[in-house]
Design an enzyme around this catalytic site. Structure first.
Site, PDB file in Angstrom:
ATOM      1  N   SER A 265       0.802  -1.222   0.000  1.00 57.51           N
ATOM      2  CA  SER A 265       0.000   0.000   0.000  1.00 57.51           C
ATOM      3  C   SER A 265       0.839   1.278   0.000  1.00 57.51           C
ATOM      4  CB  SER A 265      -0.954  -0.004   1.195  1.00 57.51           C
ATOM      5  OG  SER A 265      -0.251  -0.178   2.399  1.00 57.51           O
TER       6      SER A 265
ATOM      7  N   HIS B 123      -4.984  -3.430  -3.054  1.00 53.94           N
ATOM      8  CA  HIS B 123      -4.561  -2.457  -4.076  1.00 53.94           C
ATOM      9  C   HIS B 123      -4.355  -3.055  -5.459  1.00 53.94           C
ATOM     10  CE1 HIS B 123      -4.177   0.820  -1.188  1.00 53.94           C
ATOM     11  NE2 HIS B 123      -3.851  -0.144  -0.348  1.00 53.94           N
TER      12      HIS B 123
ATOM     13  N   LYS C 117     -11.659   0.637  -2.885  1.00 53.63           N
ATOM     14  CA  LYS C 117     -10.545   1.229  -3.635  1.00 53.63           C
ATOM     15  C   LYS C 117     -10.907   1.177  -5.125  1.00 53.63           C
ATOM     16  CE  LYS C 117      -7.565  -0.187   0.163  1.00 53.63           C
ATOM     17  NZ  LYS C 117      -7.932   0.907   1.071  1.00 53.63           N
TER      18      LYS C 117
HETATM   19  C1  LIG Z   1      -3.387  -3.419   2.071  1.00 52.28           C
HETATM   20  C2  LIG Z   1      -4.637  -2.938   2.752  1.00 52.28           C
HETATM   21  N1  LIG Z   1      -5.416  -3.827   3.375  1.00 52.28           N
HETATM   22  C3  LIG Z   1      -6.537  -3.458   4.020  1.00 52.28           C
HETATM   23  C4  LIG Z   1      -6.927  -2.147   4.049  1.00 52.28           C
HETATM   24  C5  LIG Z   1      -8.165  -1.792   4.776  1.00 52.28           C
HETATM   25  O1  LIG Z   1      -9.258  -1.833   3.913  1.00 52.28           O
HETATM   26  P1  LIG Z   1     -10.560  -0.972   4.261  1.00 52.28           P
HETATM   27  O2  LIG Z   1     -10.238   0.440   3.944  1.00 52.28           O
HETATM   28  O3  LIG Z   1     -11.637  -1.556   3.409  1.00 52.28           O
HETATM   29  O4  LIG Z   1     -10.817  -1.187   5.733  1.00 52.28           O
HETATM   30  C6  LIG Z   1      -6.138  -1.168   3.404  1.00 52.28           C
HETATM   31  C7  LIG Z   1      -6.472   0.275   3.387  1.00 52.28           C
HETATM   32  O5  LIG Z   1      -7.438   0.790   3.707  1.00 52.28           O
HETATM   33  C8  LIG Z   1      -4.966  -1.572   2.742  1.00 52.28           C
HETATM   34  O6  LIG Z   1      -4.182  -0.683   2.138  1.00 52.28           O
END
Ligand SMILES: Cc1ncc(COP(=O)(O)O)c(C=O)c1O
Length: 294
Positions: A177, A205, A237
């Protein structure tokens, strides 16, 4: 000891770690209004511009006419609607997995899966740069917690050779990320096979744009359900809506329905969000279809 919050906050500020929110007055898009000013946005996760797509918004509106707004209850009570079910079926088909299960968001999906699969006798092996939700989940599970060097398969191999753990779960972001690099998922999957471990990829992502049809890192690297048994994707996303899912075998999904506390003890995703996400998925498929056939 008292709660000396002001002092702690000041120390945080002096260390240069203080976070501040920006206030948005426009939809997501390449051009936004932020803090009362016009700006170009390079930092949103709305990678495909679906968060403000007219068809996605229309589906959301129509679904609110039918279902109202809130999910109303846990999916295990009366919160699991026909449209949630359809989205799960379509996500399973899209990712070539037996089943998929919707969670309220990616953070909850990651907490739910890892804590449902692992306990004290087990071991969890994290890439050092994994997302905070994965690291938190590993700690919460009570499993022996290890972080291997970033994308370093040899370092992970060394750790796996030494572990006495009952179950071994290797956990990695698909696309990282913060840096945007991609995990060596093929090599990780092969290593998992050698050590009778399972691989879990959080493709928050990559899902939606990596791979020939947007199926993410699993599609890009050709990893099937056996090679990559636990696949997590998020919907807030590239899909432009909200929520997340876990895709895998029937037994994995049933395990999550029985034991994932962040699935059981929380309100379901608003059904209209599920409906809007079905439209995001349709748009993605149409775009790839056009690219192949026109
Ligand atoms: C790699 C990764 N996993 C999980 C999440 C969390 O997902 P959510 O925003 O749907 O809670 C994020 C960012 O938000 C992320 O970058």
């Amino acid at each position: 000891m008292s709660f000396n919050l002001e002092q702690d906050l000041e120390a945080w500020r002096v260390a240069g770690l203080y976070r501040r929110r920006q206030t948005l007055d426009s939809p997501q898009g390449p051009e936004i209004m932020i803090n009362g000013q016009h700006g170009l946005a390079f930092c949103s996760n709305d990678y495909l511009g679906l968060a403000n797509h007219p068809d996605v918004i229309a589906s959301f509106r129509q679904a609110t006419d039918h279902y109202g707004l809130g999910g109303g209850a846990s999916p295990l009570v009366v919160g699991h609607s026909r449209v949630h079910h359809r989205l799960e079926d379509e996500l399973a088909e899209f990712t070539s997995r037996e089943r998929a299960l919707l969670f309220a968001n990616g953070y909850m999906a990651n907490l739910g899966v890892i804590t449902a699969l692992l306990g004290k006798q087990d071991g969890v092996f994290h890439d050092r740069l994994n997302h905070a939700s994965l690291l938190d989940a590993g700690r919460l599970s009570g499993a022996r917690f290890q972080r291997y060097l970033h994308n370093d398969v040899d370092n992970l191999d060394h750790r796996l050779q030494k572990t006495p753990a009952r179950r071994k779960l290797i956990v990695t972001d698909g696309v990282f990320s913060m840096d945007g690099d991609v995990a060596p998922v093929k090599a990780l999957s092969a290593l998992a096979g050698q050590h009778r471990a399972w691989l879990m990829v959080d493709d928050a992502h990559g899902f939606g744009f990596l791979g020939a049809t947007g199926g993410g890192v699993a599609e890009a690297c050709g990893l099937d359900q056996q090679q990559l048994p636990v696949l997590v994707g998020t919907l807030g996303k590239a899909f432009g809506t909200y929520g997340a899912f876990v895709a895998g075998s029937d037994a994995l999904i049933e395990t999550l329905i029985q034991f994932a506390r962040t699935y059981i003890y929380t309100t379901s995703l608003p059904p209209a969000v599920a409906s809007a996400t079905l439209t995001s998925l349709r748009l993605l498929r149409e775009q790839h279809w056009r690219r192949e056939h026109l």
